[in-house]
Design a protein around this motif. Structure first.
Motif, PDB file in Angstrom:
ATOM      1  N   TYR A 150      -5.672 -24.032  -9.733  1.00 32.75           N
ATOM      2  CA  TYR A 150      -4.399 -23.959  -9.015  1.00 32.75           C
ATOM      3  C   TYR A 150      -4.516 -23.062  -7.780  1.00 32.75           C
ATOM      4  O   TYR A 150      -4.020 -23.401  -6.709  1.00 32.75           O
ATOM      5  CB  TYR A 150      -3.288 -23.461  -9.947  1.00 32.75           C
ATOM      6  CG  TYR A 150      -1.927 -23.760  -9.397  1.00 32.75           C
ATOM      7  CD1 TYR A 150      -1.373 -25.028  -9.526  1.00 32.75           C
ATOM      8  CD2 TYR A 150      -1.212 -22.784  -8.717  1.00 32.75           C
ATOM      9  CE1 TYR A 150      -0.134 -25.326  -8.997  1.00 32.75           C
ATOM     10  CE2 TYR A 150       0.031 -23.079  -8.187  1.00 32.75           C
ATOM     11  CZ  TYR A 150       0.568 -24.344  -8.329  1.00 32.75           C
ATOM     12  OH  TYR A 150       1.793 -24.632  -7.794  1.00 32.75           O
ATOM     13  N   ARG A 202      -6.462 -24.798  -5.044  1.00 35.39           N
ATOM     14  CA  ARG A 202      -5.615 -25.795  -4.385  1.00 35.39           C
ATOM     15  C   ARG A 202      -4.783 -25.128  -3.294  1.00 35.39           C
ATOM     16  O   ARG A 202      -4.656 -25.639  -2.193  1.00 35.39           O
ATOM     17  CB  ARG A 202      -4.731 -26.472  -5.420  1.00 35.39           C
ATOM     18  CG  ARG A 202      -3.850 -27.566  -4.845  1.00 35.39           C
ATOM     19  CD  ARG A 202      -2.465 -26.999  -4.668  1.00 35.39           C
ATOM     20  NE  ARG A 202      -1.533 -28.005  -4.213  1.00 35.39           N
ATOM     21  CZ  ARG A 202      -0.684 -27.807  -3.231  1.00 35.39           C
ATOM     22  NH1 ARG A 202      -0.655 -26.698  -2.580  1.00 35.39           N
ATOM     23  NH2 ARG A 202       0.181 -28.726  -2.892  1.00 35.39           N
ATOM     24  N   SER A 239      -5.476 -25.806   0.875  1.00 33.39           N
ATOM     25  CA  SER A 239      -4.485 -26.801   1.284  1.00 33.39           C
ATOM     26  C   SER A 239      -4.570 -27.164   2.766  1.00 33.39           C
ATOM     27  O   SER A 239      -4.251 -28.288   3.147  1.00 33.39           O
ATOM     28  CB  SER A 239      -3.071 -26.333   0.941  1.00 33.39           C
ATOM     29  OG  SER A 239      -2.749 -25.152   1.661  1.00 33.39           O
ATOM     30  N   ALA A 271      -9.236 -30.194  -5.858  1.00 29.00           N
ATOM     31  CA  ALA A 271      -8.283 -29.231  -6.424  1.00 29.00           C
ATOM     32  C   ALA A 271      -6.868 -29.803  -6.419  1.00 29.00           C
ATOM     33  O   ALA A 271      -6.117 -29.649  -7.390  1.00 29.00           O
ATOM     34  CB  ALA A 271      -8.343 -27.921  -5.647  1.00 29.00           C
ATOM     35  N   TYR A 272      -6.503 -30.489  -5.334  1.00 25.83           N
ATOM     36  CA  TYR A 272      -5.178 -31.096  -5.238  1.00 25.83           C
ATOM     37  C   TYR A 272      -4.994 -32.172  -6.309  1.00 25.83           C
ATOM     38  O   TYR A 272      -3.916 -32.293  -6.907  1.00 25.83           O
ATOM     39  CB  TYR A 272      -4.955 -31.684  -3.845  1.00 25.83           C
ATOM     40  CG  TYR A 272      -3.547 -32.152  -3.623  1.00 25.83           C
ATOM     41  CD1 TYR A 272      -2.546 -31.254  -3.296  1.00 25.83           C
ATOM     42  CD2 TYR A 272      -3.219 -33.500  -3.757  1.00 25.83           C
ATOM     43  CE1 TYR A 272      -1.240 -31.682  -3.106  1.00 25.83           C
ATOM     44  CE2 TYR A 272      -1.920 -33.935  -3.571  1.00 25.83           C
ATOM     45  CZ  TYR A 272      -0.932 -33.021  -3.242  1.00 25.83           C
ATOM     46  OH  TYR A 272       0.355 -33.449  -3.064  1.00 25.83           O
ATOM     47  N   HIS A 324      -4.190 -30.200  -9.586  1.00 27.75           N
ATOM     48  CA  HIS A 324      -3.334 -29.020  -9.653  1.00 27.75           C
ATOM     49  C   HIS A 324      -2.134 -29.201 -10.590  1.00 27.75           C
ATOM     50  O   HIS A 324      -1.724 -28.243 -11.241  1.00 27.75           O
ATOM     51  CB  HIS A 324      -2.891 -28.562  -8.253  1.00 27.75           C
ATOM     52  CG  HIS A 324      -1.754 -29.322  -7.669  1.00 27.75           C
ATOM     53  ND1 HIS A 324      -1.923 -30.528  -7.029  1.00 27.75           N
ATOM     54  CD2 HIS A 324      -0.434 -29.050  -7.627  1.00 27.75           C
ATOM     55  CE1 HIS A 324      -0.744 -30.963  -6.615  1.00 27.75           C
ATOM     56  NE2 HIS A 324       0.173 -30.093  -6.960  1.00 27.75           N
TER      57      HIS A 324
END
Length: 94
Positions: free
Chosen positions: A16, A19, A23, A43-44, A47
């Motif tokens: 998390y 992410r 971003s 990661a996205y 998440h």
């Protein structure tokens, strides 16, 4: 909380946080920062599942959906994450 649950929560929190940190690289196609872009998308992709672990909502973590999202990252960047993640759960009954 047992040790395994604590380990899962630590790893989920790391995904998390990654992410959030990455971003700014979402959608970026600059070859100089491709590693960061791939990392951001991976990661996205996970998440929400990480947040489900952190918040003790295992019913919101769909393994097949998670693998599908990882495979979309593969399609975008020509990676092979999906197969490796699929192999990790190949013997899990969903």
């Amino acid at each position: 909380m047992d040790s395994k649950d604590a380990q899962l929560k630590i790893m989920a929190q790391a995904v998390y946080e990654l992410r959030l940190l990455l971003s700014g690289y979402l959608g970026n196609r600059d070859p100089e920062t491709q590693c960061e872009s791939v990392s951001a998308h991976l990661a996205y992709a996970l998440h929400n599942e990480a947040l489900a672990i952190i918040e003790d909502r295992p019913e919101d973590f769909d393994l097949n959906n998670a693998i599908s999202k990882i495979k979309r990252v593969d399609e975008m960047y020509g990676e092979q994450f999906g197969e490796r993640f699929q192999n990790l759960i190949s013997d899990v009954k969903t």
